[in-house]
Scaffold this motif. Structure first.
Motif, PDB file in Angstrom:
ATOM      1  N   ARG A  95       0.834  -1.202   0.000  1.00  0.00           N
ATOM      2  CA  ARG A  95       0.000   0.000   0.000  1.00  0.00           C
ATOM      3  C   ARG A  95       0.878   1.266   0.000  1.00  0.00           C
ATOM      4  O   ARG A  95       0.610   2.231  -0.695  1.00  0.00           O
ATOM      5  N   ARG A 116      -8.402  -6.350   0.632  1.00  0.00           N
ATOM      6  CA  ARG A 116      -9.471  -5.412   0.293  1.00  0.00           C
ATOM      7  C   ARG A 116      -9.425  -4.195   1.192  1.00  0.00           C
ATOM      8  O   ARG A 116      -9.620  -3.061   0.749  1.00  0.00           O
ATOM      9  N   HIS A 117      -9.177  -4.446   2.472  1.00  0.00           N
ATOM     10  CA  HIS A 117      -9.183  -3.366   3.444  1.00  0.00           C
ATOM     11  C   HIS A 117      -8.028  -2.396   3.195  1.00  0.00           C
ATOM     12  O   HIS A 117      -8.210  -1.169   3.209  1.00  0.00           O
ATOM     13  N   LYS A 120      -7.798  -1.630  -1.276  1.00  0.00           N
ATOM     14  CA  LYS A 120      -9.048  -1.234  -1.936  1.00  0.00           C
ATOM     15  C   LYS A 120      -9.150  -1.886  -3.327  1.00  0.00           C
ATOM     16  O   LYS A 120      -8.158  -2.263  -3.931  1.00  0.00           O
ATOM     17  N   THR A 121     -10.390  -1.957  -3.799  1.00  0.00           N
ATOM     18  CA  THR A 121     -10.618  -2.544  -5.124  1.00  0.00           C
ATOM     19  C   THR A 121     -10.473  -1.475  -6.200  1.00  0.00           C
ATOM     20  O   THR A 121     -10.522  -0.279  -5.913  1.00  0.00           O
ATOM     21  N   GLN A 293      -6.202  -2.751  -6.045  1.00  0.00           N
ATOM     22  CA  GLN A 293      -5.229  -1.740  -6.448  1.00  0.00           C
ATOM     23  C   GLN A 293      -3.849  -2.185  -5.988  1.00  0.00           C
ATOM     24  O   GLN A 293      -3.205  -1.518  -5.173  1.00  0.00           O
TER      25      GLN A 293
END
Lengths: 336, 336
Positions: A95, A116-117, A120-121, A293
């Motif tokens: 990230r 996902r957390h 993010k998508t 992402q």
């Protein structure tokens, strides 16, 4: 060629950190452009690195994480209860753009929830999907979803088809044939989600959608990308693993069944071992999480050193192909 | 031992009437208590019978039907548009108690629709299920549903479990272990229907419910009866057929790959053929329709003579065990 940097969740998986370190060092030696960050208990990891043949330490880093997500832990527990797990720290490195991909052999549900957390998508994607290759008559095909989503709507299946097509292209298939897994090939066959997804896919521009495919058609090599919900994909993948294992066991027993059979077996075994290696799950190991992402590759928990190398290679290829960027561009055109 | 009488839809299936007649005559010779009624075009069937070695005609009858249900025809068309199809006439003989079972290799959807319409379901059963045996490490297990029901509620899965257990007992398993197919074995895994079905099954009295089973567990022989919805069951069955076919093909290719390999292959092939025969779908052919007021067995459309014999034998066994009556008795105690 530019470098690829991958963070490895060094504490996850059935085999433990020793195999993970071993596989990581093997990959480093094989790929000069690769940089790896092993995430976990620093002292343990340094000891394991020291026990292996020396490597270029300028390309090998260790990042500290004090907790481990258990293989049977609930995703919610991993998400809220373990702020310093190796899985989470690896994903945070991604990230924060310290690395370009994450590979983990740990708890699948937790890896998906944390991914996902933290990452993010991609815009327009409700749910990421898991995609892996399986061997077929013609070579192999990419199957998705493999268990991330047990209940899927037609729109989800459509999104999986678009993502699978882009990913297969990135992995080298020129104009991937995309098919929907179903209980028959006629239009009237299937449940509501599948029928509706088919009608969406028939209208899609720029997608080589070839229609329904049946379970046997997958292995006949009738498609390059096979789309299904995660429940069906998981059952298909695991049942085939089980059947392949049973075959191998029966072949072995057969060649033990008499003195004559043993003699023939001694001659035939090397050939059959070659076949087994060709079809072994480890050779096709590494499931990509598509729709995030960032690049996340899940290695089979029991894949061993060779399997883990395969997963790291897959992450490396996805970095080279800039897969999330390609997906992003295509999804912007294709999504409903 | 009392007689068993079976009506055979002689016009259905990919191989046509010739194989069906051949298989029927072979069964008649092998089982002295068996009576068969071949349903179809009388002249054609009489010619085919005459072309085969003579049999005891007191146990072989021909019933006339002027129409045939096509393999790709919609069930609704078979139901409403073909009042004199061989499939329908065979089922009418069963409804009218002229025979005790029907075997057909024809269109599955049409056979299910006509069976439900003509025979009706047992009290308490919403939907009949299709059940067949698949080879596992321990021997074999019964899998249901195989495609009759693509969308299933938890109650349907519960009904399938009860019916599968009774049928497995009738087929010789003393206290069948019944498991629900799922993407994991922990309680939190699976879709809503499967989780709810599990909670119903855990409370069921007199059922040896052992919990969730994964795709690979099926082939490890962890259960005698594996329950799933028809979409999943169909995909599992067909994908395994496809994988087995791919294995066979690759083994063959491998033993052709060099002169040495050919020599070894010549020695090993007889052994591998034995294995192939052990695992061949034909040996396990014959899917029972469970939950109807009558015995209907579906033979694989492409099963050939040996497979069809297997299906006829299954019908004979179900008559001997009086399966619908046993199901009826048990369902009265077990249904919600």
């Amino acid at each position: 060629m530019s470098a690829q940097s991958v963070a490895i969740d060094a504490m996850g998986g059935d085999f433990g950190p020793r195999s993970i370190v071993q596989a990581s060092l093997a990959c480093l030696s094989a790929t000069p452009s690769l940089h790896l960050t092993l995430v976990g208990h620093p002292q343990l990891l340094e000891e394991l690195i020291a026990s292996q043949p020396a490597v270029d330490r300028s390309r090998l880093h260790v990042a500290a994480a004090s907790e481990v997500v258990g293989m049977d832990e609930r995703p919610s527990q991993a998400l809220r209860g373990k702020p310093d797990s190796s899985m989470r720290v690896a994903l945070q490195l991604l990230r924060d753009e310290q690395v370009q991909a994450v590979v983990s052999a740990g708890n699948t549900g937790a890896l998906m929830a944390l991914s996902r957390h933290l990452l993010k998508t991609l815009p327009g994607i409700d749910r990421p999907a898991m995609m892996a290759a399986i061997p077929t008559r013609g070579g192999y095909c990419q199957l998705l979803d493999l268990g991330a989503n047990v209940d899927c709507s037609a729109e989800h299946l459509y999104q999986f088809a678009v993502m699978g097509s882009v990913a297969a292209q990135a992995l080298g298939v020129e104009r991937p044939r995309v098919a929907l897994l179903n209980v028959g090939t006629e239009d009237i066959k299937g449940n509501q989600q599948v029928k509706l997804a088919a009608s969406l896919l028939r209208k899609a521009q720029g997608l080589n959608y070839t229609g329904f495919i049946e379970g046997d058609g997958v292995f006949r090599g009738e498609a390059d990308v096979v789309v299904c919900d995660g429940f069906v994909g998981n059952i298909l993948l695991k049942s085939n693993e089980g059947l392949a294992g049973m075959f191998a066991e029966r072949v072995q027993a057969l060649f033990q069944s008499s003195l004559m059979a043993r003699a023939v077996g001694a001659l035939a075994m090397p050939l059959l071992k070659r076949l087994q290696a060709d079809l072994a799950p480890a050779r096709y190991n590494g499931a990509s999480f598509l729709g995030l992402q960032g690049i996340v590759v899940k290695s089979h928990g029991a894949a061993g050193v060779e399997g883990l190398q395969c997963a790291i290679d897959r992450a490396r290829d996805e970095i080279r192909e800039n897969l999330p960027q390609r997906l992003h561009g295509r999804l912007a055109q294709m999504l409903l």
